[in-house]
Design a protein around this motif. Structure first.
Motif, mmCIF file in Angstrom:
data_model
loop_
_atom_site.group_PDB
_atom_site.id
_atom_site.type_symbol
_atom_site.label_atom_id
_atom_site.label_comp_id
_atom_site.label_asym_id
_atom_site.label_seq_id
_atom_site.Cartn_x
_atom_site.Cartn_y
_atom_site.Cartn_z
ATOM 1 N N ALA A 80 0.832 -1.209 0.000
ATOM 2 C CA ALA A 80 0.000 0.000 0.000
ATOM 3 C C ALA A 80 0.861 1.251 0.000
ATOM 4 C CB ALA A 80 -0.931 -0.011 1.209
ATOM 5 N N GLN A 81 1.957 1.228 0.730
ATOM 6 C CA GLN A 81 2.852 2.386 0.777
ATOM 7 C C GLN A 81 3.564 2.599 -0.557
ATOM 8 O OE1 GLN A 81 3.733 4.612 3.648
ATOM 9 N NE2 GLN A 81 1.636 3.877 3.921
ATOM 10 N N LEU A 82 3.787 1.520 -1.288
ATOM 11 C CA LEU A 82 4.532 1.598 -2.546
ATOM 12 C C LEU A 82 3.615 1.739 -3.758
ATOM 13 C CD1 LEU A 82 7.223 -1.170 -1.892
ATOM 14 C CD2 LEU A 82 7.431 1.303 -1.546
ATOM 15 N N GLY A 83 2.302 1.824 -3.537
ATOM 16 C CA GLY A 83 1.375 1.915 -4.658
ATOM 17 C C GLY A 83 1.338 0.659 -5.492
ATOM 18 N N MET A 84 1.544 -0.485 -4.848
ATOM 19 C CA MET A 84 1.620 -1.788 -5.514
ATOM 20 C C MET A 84 0.336 -2.563 -5.221
ATOM 21 S SD MET A 84 4.762 -4.455 -4.912
ATOM 22 C CE MET A 84 5.191 -5.719 -6.103
ATOM 23 N N PRO A 85 -0.384 -3.056 -6.224
ATOM 24 C CA PRO A 85 -1.586 -3.843 -5.947
ATOM 25 C C PRO A 85 -1.264 -5.026 -5.051
ATOM 26 C CG PRO A 85 -1.443 -3.313 -8.287
ATOM 27 C CD PRO A 85 -0.132 -2.908 -7.676
ATOM 28 N N VAL A 86 -2.135 -5.298 -4.095
ATOM 29 C CA VAL A 86 -1.849 -6.345 -3.122
ATOM 30 C C VAL A 86 -1.737 -7.706 -3.788
ATOM 31 C CG1 VAL A 86 -4.267 -6.714 -2.511
ATOM 32 C CG2 VAL A 86 -2.477 -7.252 -0.855
ATOM 33 N N TRP A 87 -2.503 -7.940 -4.861
ATOM 34 C CA TRP A 87 -2.396 -9.240 -5.542
ATOM 35 C C TRP A 87 -1.066 -9.369 -6.277
ATOM 36 C CZ3 TRP A 87 -6.688 -6.025 -6.190
ATOM 37 C CH2 TRP A 87 -6.628 -5.137 -7.266
ATOM 38 N N GLN A 88 -0.495 -8.253 -6.705
ATOM 39 C CA GLN A 88 0.831 -8.297 -7.322
ATOM 40 C C GLN A 88 1.888 -8.598 -6.270
ATOM 41 O OE1 GLN A 88 1.796 -4.844 -9.723
ATOM 42 N NE2 GLN A 88 3.989 -5.264 -9.590
ATOM 43 N N ALA A 89 1.753 -8.009 -5.078
ATOM 44 C CA ALA A 89 2.686 -8.297 -3.990
ATOM 45 C C ALA A 89 2.565 -9.755 -3.551
ATOM 46 C CB ALA A 89 2.414 -7.369 -2.807
ATOM 47 N N ASP A 90 1.344 -10.278 -3.519
ATOM 48 C CA ASP A 90 1.125 -11.678 -3.166
ATOM 49 C C ASP A 90 1.799 -12.601 -4.181
ATOM 50 O OD1 ASP A 90 -0.622 -13.835 -1.684
ATOM 51 O OD2 ASP A 90 -1.026 -14.137 -3.805
ATOM 52 N N GLU A 91 1.656 -12.282 -5.459
ATOM 53 C CA GLU A 91 2.291 -13.083 -6.513
ATOM 54 C C GLU A 91 3.811 -13.041 -6.380
ATOM 55 O OE1 GLU A 91 2.369 -13.357 -11.433
ATOM 56 O OE2 GLU A 91 1.124 -11.871 -10.403
ATOM 57 N N TRP A 92 4.354 -11.863 -6.075
ATOM 58 C CA TRP A 92 5.797 -11.721 -5.876
ATOM 59 C C TRP A 92 6.263 -12.603 -4.718
ATOM 60 C CZ3 TRP A 92 8.417 -10.070 -1.527
ATOM 61 C CH2 TRP A 92 9.782 -9.817 -1.672
ATOM 62 N N ALA A 93 5.529 -12.591 -3.611
ATOM 63 C CA ALA A 93 5.915 -13.377 -2.441
ATOM 64 C C ALA A 93 5.879 -14.873 -2.743
ATOM 65 C CB ALA A 93 5.008 -13.048 -1.260
ATOM 66 N N ARG A 94 4.865 -15.316 -3.491
ATOM 67 C CA ARG A 94 4.774 -16.742 -3.831
ATOM 68 C C ARG A 94 5.949 -17.177 -4.693
ATOM 69 N NH1 ARG A 94 0.104 -18.658 -2.034
ATOM 70 N NH2 ARG A 94 -1.507 -17.094 -1.555
ATOM 71 N N LEU A 95 6.345 -16.326 -5.624
ATOM 72 C CA LEU A 95 7.492 -16.631 -6.468
ATOM 73 C C LEU A 95 8.767 -16.711 -5.639
ATOM 74 C CD1 LEU A 95 8.646 -16.977 -9.362
ATOM 75 C CD2 LEU A 95 8.913 -14.491 -9.434
ATOM 76 N N GLN A 96 8.990 -15.712 -4.777
ATOM 77 C CA GLN A 96 10.203 -15.687 -3.971
ATOM 78 C C GLN A 96 10.241 -16.848 -2.972
ATOM 79 O OE1 GLN A 96 12.704 -13.690 -4.714
ATOM 80 N NE2 GLN A 96 11.406 -12.839 -6.325
ATOM 81 N N TYR A 97 9.088 -17.199 -2.426
ATOM 82 C CA TYR A 97 9.034 -18.324 -1.502
ATOM 83 C C TYR A 97 9.397 -19.624 -2.213
ATOM 84 C CZ TYR A 97 7.296 -21.669 1.934
ATOM 85 O OH TYR A 97 7.188 -22.700 2.835
ATOM 86 N N GLY A 98 8.959 -19.758 -3.464
ATOM 87 C CA GLY A 98 9.338 -20.944 -4.239
ATOM 88 C C GLY A 98 10.841 -21.043 -4.413
ATOM 89 N N TYR A 99 11.490 -19.913 -4.677
ATOM 90 C CA TYR A 99 12.953 -19.913 -4.775
ATOM 91 C C TYR A 99 13.587 -20.315 -3.437
ATOM 92 C CZ TYR A 99 12.382 -17.244 -9.135
ATOM 93 O OH TYR A 99 12.039 -16.823 -10.392
ATOM 94 N N ALA A 100 13.009 -19.820 -2.346
ATOM 95 C CA ALA A 100 13.552 -20.113 -1.022
ATOM 96 C C ALA A 100 13.444 -21.604 -0.699
ATOM 97 C CB ALA A 100 12.837 -19.284 0.044
ATOM 98 N N VAL A 101 12.316 -22.213 -1.077
ATOM 99 C CA VAL A 101 12.140 -23.653 -0.836
ATOM 100 C C VAL A 101 13.183 -24.450 -1.610
ATOM 101 C CG1 VAL A 101 10.589 -25.608 -1.197
ATOM 102 C CG2 VAL A 101 9.685 -23.472 -0.289
ATOM 103 N N LYS A 102 13.414 -24.071 -2.864
ATOM 104 C CA LYS A 102 14.434 -24.776 -3.654
ATOM 105 C C LYS A 102 15.815 -24.601 -3.042
ATOM 106 C CE LYS A 102 16.489 -25.296 -8.216
ATOM 107 N NZ LYS A 102 17.845 -25.395 -7.630
ATOM 108 N N ASP A 103 16.151 -23.371 -2.642
ATOM 109 C CA ASP A 103 17.453 -23.137 -2.011
ATOM 110 C C ASP A 103 17.592 -23.966 -0.740
ATOM 111 O OD1 ASP A 103 18.143 -21.348 -3.974
ATOM 112 O OD2 ASP A 103 17.613 -19.565 -2.817
ATOM 113 N N GLN A 104 16.508 -24.052 0.029
ATOM 114 C CA GLN A 104 16.560 -24.821 1.263
ATOM 115 C C GLN A 104 16.777 -26.300 0.979
ATOM 116 O OE1 GLN A 104 16.296 -23.389 4.542
ATOM 117 N NE2 GLN A 104 17.354 -25.339 4.769
ATOM 118 N N ARG A 105 16.098 -26.803 -0.034
ATOM 119 C CA ARG A 105 16.268 -28.209 -0.404
ATOM 120 C C ARG A 105 17.706 -28.481 -0.825
ATOM 121 N NH1 ARG A 105 14.347 -33.232 0.586
ATOM 122 N NH2 ARG A 105 14.559 -34.582 -1.232
#
Length: 237
Positions: A80-105
């Motif tokens: 909200a502070q960055l003028g970013m749609p919340v669904w776009q931020a949610d999509e970004w987080a899901r993508l980054q979390y996927g990278y984190a899971v792979k790195d962890q594995r």
């Protein structure tokens, strides 16, 4: 902590009450509390109040929890502070979390002791909310309605630079921080950079060009990195 987690989840559901998808408030609150409790087993959380983090001059967002190494913010409030749609931020987080899971594995397999680690996954916590809002830019569904589903996340302060770079202010943020980045690289690598050759955009060598050069002092570079969208330093920066 259960009562604190419940209060936290309740405030999010109340704020999104008209956007609830699939399940009612009680179910969504219970699921978020379960996620927080599970996360806290490997990353103990402490609730905080009155703490905010400056978003490099583009706004500020409250910190809701701290751990030993991180501060956690609600991604919807940052967006909200960055003028970013919340669904776009949610999509970004899901993508980054996927990278984190792979790195962890990869880390777990390299360690080879059969244990599951969490060190790569402590920056993101999907609270498993299910919300939906009208989105005129979304692809229409079978009925012609345009909407986007989304959730909410806790993200650590370590992930904020990456989120800022992907926000609508990404170019301005990168322009602001390049001089500070240059000073940081010089601190880390020092004289070793002198033995490296710089290259032009077309791939040809650029002899005599200093890698990570900045015309600013380190102090001024840090001020520039925090100046936000205006490009004008405030008198007390």
């Amino acid at each position: 902590m259960t009562s604190l987690f419940n209060a936290f989840a309740t405030t999010i559901v109340i704020a999104n009450e008209e956007y609830l998808l699939d399940e009612g408030p009680e179910e969504q609150i219970a699921r978020a509390v379960q996620r927080l409790e599970h996360f806290a087993k490997t990353t103990p959380l402490t609730a905080v109040h009155g703490m905010v983090i400056d978003l490099a001059g583009f706004g500020e967002a409250p910190v809701h929890f701290t751990s030993r190494d991180n501060k956690y913010l609600l991604i919807s409030e940052v967006a909200a502070q960055l003028g970013m749609p919340v669904w776009q931020a949610d999509e970004w987080a899901r993508l980054q979390y996927g990278y984190a899971v792979k790195d962890q594995r990869d880390h777990d397999e390299e360690r080879g002791d059969g244990r599951l680690g969490y060190e790569c996954m402590r920056d993101y916590l999907d609270l498993h909310f299910s919300f939906v809002q009208d989105n005129p830019e979304a692809k229409p569904d079978a009925g012609g309605h345009r909407w986007s589903a989304y959730g909410d996340w806790l993200i650590s302060n370590d992930r904020l630079p990456l989120l800022l770079s992907c926000s609508p202010w990404g170019k301005e943020y990168m322009d602001n921080t390049m001089d500070a980045f240059a000073h940081g690289m010089r601190k880390v690598w020092g004289d070793k950079l002198n033995d490296l050759t710089a290259y032009r955009a077309d791939g040809t060598p650029a002899p005599g060009v200093e890698l990570f050069h900045s015309d600013l002092t380190e102090e001024d570079a840090l001020k520039k990195a925090r100046r936000g969208p205006s490009g004008i330093l405030s008198p007390d920066s």
